[in-house]
Scaffold this active site. Structure first.
Site, short mmCIF file in Angstrom:
data_model
loop_
_atom_site.label_atom_id
_atom_site.label_comp_id
_atom_site.label_asym_id
_atom_site.label_seq_id
_atom_site.Cartn_x
_atom_site.Cartn_y
_atom_site.Cartn_z
N ASN A 31 1.73 2.68 -6.52
CA ASN A 31 0.77 3.76 -5.69
C ASN A 31 1.00 4.86 -5.99
O ASN A 31 0.17 5.54 -5.27
CB ASN A 31 0.57 3.08 -4.13
CG ASN A 31 0.38 1.58 -3.94
OD1 ASN A 31 -0.74 1.17 -4.38
ND2 ASN A 31 1.19 0.92 -3.21
N GLY A 35 0.82 -1.34 0.13
CA GLY A 35 0.04 0.04 0.02
C GLY A 35 0.94 1.24 0.10
O GLY A 35 0.44 2.48 -0.11
N HIS A 91 -1.22 -7.97 -8.29
CA HIS A 91 -0.52 -8.79 -7.19
C HIS A 91 -0.58 -10.17 -7.58
O HIS A 91 -1.46 -10.87 -8.09
CB HIS A 91 -1.35 -8.60 -5.91
CG HIS A 91 -1.70 -7.28 -5.51
ND1 HIS A 91 -2.69 -6.52 -5.55
CD2 HIS A 91 -0.67 -6.54 -4.83
CE1 HIS A 91 -2.34 -5.26 -4.91
NE2 HIS A 91 -1.14 -5.13 -4.55
#
Length: 502
Positions: A346, A314, A468
């Site tokens: 991100n 994140g 991912h």
């Protein structure tokens, strides 16, 4: 004033002359041999060391100098024919010592176009005339014993004191035992020592006995690596050196008088490699999604290097810094360490809304003041600014920064994986170029592999989303990272990468 300056100059000159004289009067211990005495440049290339790199830690070097002149790949014959013995012989003075160990390479071919380093077996006077295919020169090849005897007699002619070692054993096992070389090079070395009346240390038997005491499982991976049964690790080299010291202590050789009673052994410091980045690098728990950093250590020589995966899911280049995650890494950095950094996934998020992880696009110096919910005002910079700061601060700590473009998402256009070369991948490259770090185009390398495998196979790497990977995908990406690092020919890090990615 001039008189004072002249007096100071005279004192300094006398001091250096006295130091040079003292060094010249010290006996010197010369080591001659092959890679088991000095591997590579004697800096632990590939994690391999020779006992000549550590013998000095068992000797009082305030009274004796130690010089390791061994060279990997040489035999008793080629150490002479390559001119390596002559500089040692020219430097020898009465009271010096010569530690001699050859044999590992003497069993090679007498004449070929690759090494041509073999010697005739035994200690006899027979010889063979050859036109050396490798060197193009006419050469008379002698026996192993003939060459050892030549080194011994020439050293003695200068008043030096030769000491012969049987070659260290290889990490080979037969029914729990390590084979000796008493009937070959070790035995022949002993015969020459006896005939010439010089000290012989049966290093082969001493070390084999110690290996058997420890057992194969404790020897392999500690004293030797699994990938190499001939060359020792630092711990193996220290053991060999300690056994030479033991052999000297048991002998009547005067070098025993310079042995330290309680030597302090200094092994090379394990270096560190830190991984920083987002969830595509990090350990993301048990949800089946994992980053390549989890499996990267499988490709690193962890006997010499510790891998710290500090990546966090994140995070962006901005939040990894803002949350203090980078400060925690920076506090641990030591000179000689490495930092692999991969951000971008991100950084395209919101700059001034929930999560507050977006960075300004590009490489510019513009800023944006952002009022966070409860944390006051934050000054937000561009992606390039953050990356350059990581590079700069890594270098200030004496560590090496290596920037990687982010792994590609599972997005395809016209049968090709979408690249990030005009976005974060390109800016990552620019940051490395501007701030002076290494750059690895992981984005393109992984994309090429995905295209080779095909979309159907790659889809299996992404169970939940297009960003991912699962374990198989992460392992693939880790192998590609390792392969890219192995290709960094001007970086020391490549020496720590194990070739397990093919």
């Amino acid at each position: 004033m001039k008189i004072v300056k002249l007096a100071c100059l005279l004192i300094v000159t006398i001091f250096f002359v006295q130091c040079d004289t003292a060094n010249a009067q010290k006996p010197t211990v010369y080591c001659v041999g092959d890679s088991t005495v000095k591997n590579g440049q004697g800096k632990g290339d590939g994690g391999l060391w020779g006992w000549g790199d550590y013998i000095g830690q068992f000797i009082d070097t305030t009274k004796v100098r130690v010089e390791n002149h061994a060279l990997g790949g040489t035999s008793s014959r080629t150490f002479l024919s390559k001119g390596l013995w002559q500089p040692v012989l020219d430097s020898l003075k009465a009271g010096d010592y010569v530690l001699i160990q050859f044999g590992h390479n003497d069993n090679g071919a007498l004449n070929d176009d690759s090494r041509a380093r073999g010697t005739i077996k035994g200690i006899g006077e027979e010889n063979e005339e050859i036109d050396n295919i490798l060197t193009g020169k006419h050469e008379v090849v002698h026996s192993y014993g003939w060459y050892i005897r030549k080194v011994v007699t020439e050293a003695k002619s200068k008043g030096a004191i030769p000491i012969i070692m049987a070659p260290i054993p290889r990490n080979d096992w037969e029914n729990g035992k390590v084979p000796r070389n008493l009937n070959s090079y070790g035995g022949w070395a002993k015969q020459i020592a006896e005939e010439e009346g010089v000290t012989f240390i049966n290093l082969n038997d001493k070390m084999a006995s110690e290996m058997e005491t420890r057992g194969e499982e404790q020897v392999t991976g500690h004293l030797f690596y699994k990938r190499d049964h001939t060359h020792t690790s630092a711990k193996g080299a220290v053991l060999a050196a300690s056994l030479i010291a033991e052999g000297l202590a048991e002998s009547d050789n005067t070098l025993k008088n310079y042995l330290l009673e309680n030597p302090e052994i200094r092994l090379p410091r394990k270096r560190n490699i830190f991984l920083i980045g987002d969830s595509t690098v990090a350990n993301n728990g048990q949800d089946g999604k994992t980053g390549w950093g989890v499996y990267f250590s499988q490709h690193v020589d962890t006997t010499r290097m510790t891998v710290y995966n500090k990546a966090r899911g994140g995070r962006s280049s901005r939040t990894f810094r803002y949350e203090g995650l980078w400060d925690a890494v920076k506090e641990q950095l030591e000179p000689g360490d490495f930092v692999l950094m991969q951000f971008g996934h991100n950084d395209g998020g919101n700059i001034d809304k929930a999560k507050y992880r977006g960075s300004i696009k590009g490489m510019g110096d513009e800023i944006q003041e952002v009022k966070r919910d409860s944390s006051g005002v934050e000054t937000v910079y561009s992606y390039g600014w953050y990356m350059k700061q990581y590079i700069k601060e890594t270098k200030e700590a004496g560590a090496t920064p290596i920037v990687l473009s982010m792994i590609p998402r599972n997005d395809w256009s016209n049968g090709k994986v979408d690249r990030a070369s005009t976005g974060y991948g390109g800016w990552a490259r620019e940051a490395a170029e501007q701030a002076g770090g290494y750059f690895l185009d992981l984005n393109d390398a992984v994309a090429q592999k995905y295209e080779e495998l095909g979309k159907e196979q790659v889809n299996k790497f992404f169970p939940d989303d297009h960003t991912h990977t699962n374990k198989a995908g992460a392992e693939l990406n880790a192998r590609i990272v390792a392969k890219l690092l192995k290709g960094l020919r001007d970086s020391e890090l490549r020496d720590y990468i194990i070739n397990t990615f093919e």
